[in-house]
Design an enzyme around this catalytic site. Structure first.
Site, PDB file in Angstrom:
ATOM      1  N   SER A   2       0.748  -1.092  -0.092  1.00 17.90           N
ATOM      2  CA  SER A   2       0.020   0.076  -0.261  1.00 17.90           C
ATOM      3  C   SER A   2       0.903   1.026   0.014  1.00 17.90           C
ATOM      4  O   SER A   2       1.741   1.327   0.753  1.00 17.90           O
ATOM      5  CB  SER A   2      -1.082   0.022   1.137  1.00 17.90           C
ATOM      6  N   GLY A  53      -3.545   4.063   0.752  1.00 17.46           N
ATOM      7  CA  GLY A  53      -4.419   4.128   2.092  1.00 17.46           C
ATOM      8  C   GLY A  53      -5.655   4.930   1.838  1.00 17.46           C
ATOM      9  O   GLY A  53      -5.566   6.190   1.060  1.00 17.46           O
ATOM     10  N   ASN A  55      -4.654  -0.217   8.604  1.00 19.14           N
ATOM     11  CA  ASN A  55      -3.334   0.391   8.759  1.00 19.14           C
ATOM     12  C   ASN A  55      -3.436   1.386  10.128  1.00 19.14           C
ATOM     13  O   ASN A  55      -3.978   2.369  10.158  1.00 19.14           O
ATOM     14  CB  ASN A  55      -3.176   1.432   7.762  1.00 19.14           C
ATOM     15  N   CYS A  62       0.668   4.355  10.083  1.00 17.56           N
ATOM     16  CA  CYS A  62       1.212   5.442   9.243  1.00 17.56           C
ATOM     17  C   CYS A  62       1.849   6.381  10.171  1.00 17.56           C
ATOM     18  O   CYS A  62       1.338   6.959  10.996  1.00 17.56           O
ATOM     19  CB  CYS A  62      -0.021   6.019   8.516  1.00 17.56           C
ATOM     20  N   ASN A  97       5.427  -1.937   8.230  1.00 12.91           N
ATOM     21  CA  ASN A  97       5.157  -0.402   7.752  1.00 12.91           C
ATOM     22  C   ASN A  97       6.264   0.414   7.659  1.00 12.91           C
ATOM     23  O   ASN A  97       7.705  -0.542   8.239  1.00 12.91           O
ATOM     24  CB  ASN A  97       4.103   0.383   8.387  1.00 12.91           C
TER      25      ASN A  97
END
Lengths: 247, 308
Positions: B24, B49, B129, B132, B194
């Site tokens: 992503s 996202g 998610n 981030c 991530n």
């Protein structure tokens, strides 16, 4: 759009700061003025490609005008004919050349690159234009341009900036095309807006993907509700001066 | 066994024809890369996202290159879930690949609302998610605080019947603990990692390069760090892992499988080589054939004595 290997045909110095590279033009890779390629050399220790304006093209060749600013451009300068580059292109949206009015092309430093192809396109159209090219000192790259309708400003030789040349010739009924350092572009934009003259500015920004996927090269653009960020790589690199939301 | 069988894998309730997916934020919704290769070769696409409302994103600069790494501070710029449903789902459905919707929010309530909207739409999985690093509110807070993570996963699980993947932040003391919480709260799978939190300072101005100071680090430079996180999480939980972090070759992909990934995602390295997913898939085909072993058996093999 393609991502292919292309052979370097020649590398040629244009003074100390600048050089030009001629690449074999990959089949079916056709550029309009203002579009760019992103390249990577085969043994690159870098993670990302580097974007370069296509200065001009012929049936078989692509010309890149490059200023040595970092490790990659230093390495590239040392490459030899026969070496290969990975070339991705054509990228971005170039200049809109559908207008009829007299064109003023104003470029600063290595920013003159996309204006070369633009001037050739305007020649082919038979459209009236004048090139104003500004340099800090060395002005070898200006030799790539036709001598007629060309004016050069060198900061080490004359007071002021290339935008002073623009001031002299800016009048209603012209269209301005610009590429160069950010302060120059901002000055060109405000001069044009004051004079009520349309402008097209080619911007530079650090890029990761170069194709519009990562949204890393953002530029603020006006819209109904304020500003939005557009992508320099795929919405640009050419934007109309009026639409940019620079302070 | 045929090649196709060898490559098959599953992430929770999601069956993939092969383990090659894209991460992503590096792939948009596929339109740009579809110019280079047929998206149908991919096991899955995790889209850029998504948020409930459009997000403007962070002011530039948003990128900074480091030796074999990339710092980014995009700030979740996206046109919102309505646009995603109207434009991007139909586009991606033209290809034979699974759609993973990556969702983001500022509050638990936003996460719940967004996931309940997308659970009704034609996507194959939802990737929560919680990691981030580039937004002021929400984002990584949910992925670095155990109680917040538990509440977020619980809230989303209560409305999501599709495959639920939780994308973890590596910026924690024990990623294994975070993975256990996800498993306890019913996540079907875990994706990691991530980006790592990092920064750069402009020596001329003397100020941080990015407006938010911190940025997310990706690229080959983080690969060994990410690989270890995958290895650790594999030992901690039963749920399958979608592994990623700096993968830039077929061998990197195999390493992530061996460390415990059931599938892998390619990201930053595609910026210089847009055909990387195709090359990795080709490599995995020949690798599995040479080893006479399918992806599902290679997954986690480094924990079980390797290929001996």
């Amino acid at each position: 759009m393609q991502c292919v290997t292309s052979k370097i045909l020649s590398v040629c110095d244009l003074g100390e700061e600048y050089y030009r590279i001629i690449l074999e033009r990959p089949e079916n890779m056709v550029f309009s003025p203002g579009q760019f390629v992103s390249v990577m050399d085969q043994n690159s220790p870098d993670l990302l490609r580097r974007p370069f304006s296509v200065a001009s093209q012929t049936q078989r060749e692509i010309l890149l005008l490059i200023k040595e600013v970092g490790k990659m451009t230093k390495r590239l300068r040392k490459s030899s004919p026969g070496d290969c580059l990975s070339v991705m292109g054509p990228l971005g949206k170039g200049f809109d050349t559908s207008g009829q009015n007299k064109a003023l092309l104003i470029g600063g430093g290595v920013g003159i690159a996309p204006l070369l192809g633009l001037s050739q396109e305007l020649d082919a159209q038979g459209r009236d234009y004048l090139c104003l090219l500004g340099f800090r000192d060395e002005c070898e790259p200006a030799k790539l341009f036709k001598k007629t309708n060309l004016r050069i400003h060198r900061e080490t030789k004359e007071p002021g900036f290339v935008t002073d040349l623009l001031k002299e010739v800016l009048q209603e009924g012209v269209e301005v095309f610009a590429c160069g350092p950010l302060p120059m572009l901002k000055a060109v934009r405000s001069m044009c807006m004051e004079a009520g003259v349309p402008s097209q500015l080619s911007l530079e920004e650090k890029m990761a993907c170069g194709i519009g996927a990562c949204i890393g090269c953002a530029v603020p653009v006006k819209n109904n509700s304020g500003t939005v960020y557009k992508k320099v790589c795929s919405d640009g690199p050419v934007f109309r001066g009026e639409e940019l939301a620079w302070e | 066994m045929g090649v196709n069988t060898l490559l098959r894998t599953t992430i929770g309730t999601l069956e993939l024809k092969n383990p090659v997916t894209v991460a992503s934020g590096t792939f948009g919704c596929g339109r740009e890369f579809a110019q280079f290769f047929d998206l149908s070769i991919l096991g899955a696409v995790s889209v850029k996202g998504i948020t409930l409302e459009p997000r403007k994103g962070n002011p530039p600069p948003r990128l900074h290159e480091t030796p074999m790494g990339l710092l980014n501070s995009i700030g979740l710029q996206n046109p919102g879930v309505e646009h995603f449903i109207r434009e991007e789902i139909p586009f991606l459905r033209r290809y034979d690949t699974k759609i993973i919707a990556n969702i983001n929010g500022n509050t638990i309530e936003e996460y719940r609302e967004l996931s309940s909207i997308l659970n009704r739409e034609d996507v194959d999985a939802i990737e929560l998610n919680v990691s981030c690093p580039n937004v002021k509110e929400g984002g990584m807070v949910f992925g670095t605080d155990k109680e917040m993570l538990r509440r977020a996963v619980r809230a989303v699980r209560s409305v999501v019947t599709k495959c639920l993947i939780v994308k973890l932040s590596p910026n924690v003391t024990s990623i294994a603990d975070m993975a256990r919480i996800c498993q306890e709260e019913g996540a079907d799978a875990i994706s990691l990692v991530n980006t790592f939190s990092g920064m750069a300072i402009d020596v001329q101005s003397g100020r941080p390069v990015f407006h938010l100071v911190g940025a997310g680090m990706s690229g080959p430079a983080i690969k060994p760090l990410a690989l270890k996180k995958v290895y650790d999480v594999y030992q901690a939980v039963e749920v399958p892992i979608l592994g990623m972090g700096g993968i830039s070759s077929g061998d990197d992909a195999v390493e992530f499988l061996l460390a415990g990934s059931s599938a892998i995602a390619v990201g930053t390295a595609m910026f210089s080589n847009p055909l990387l997913p195709v090359e990795i898939l080709r490599y995995l085909k020949s690798f599995t054939r040479a080893k006479k072993m399918g992806v599902e058996h290679i997954t986690g093999l480094a924990h079980r004595g390797g290929f001996s």
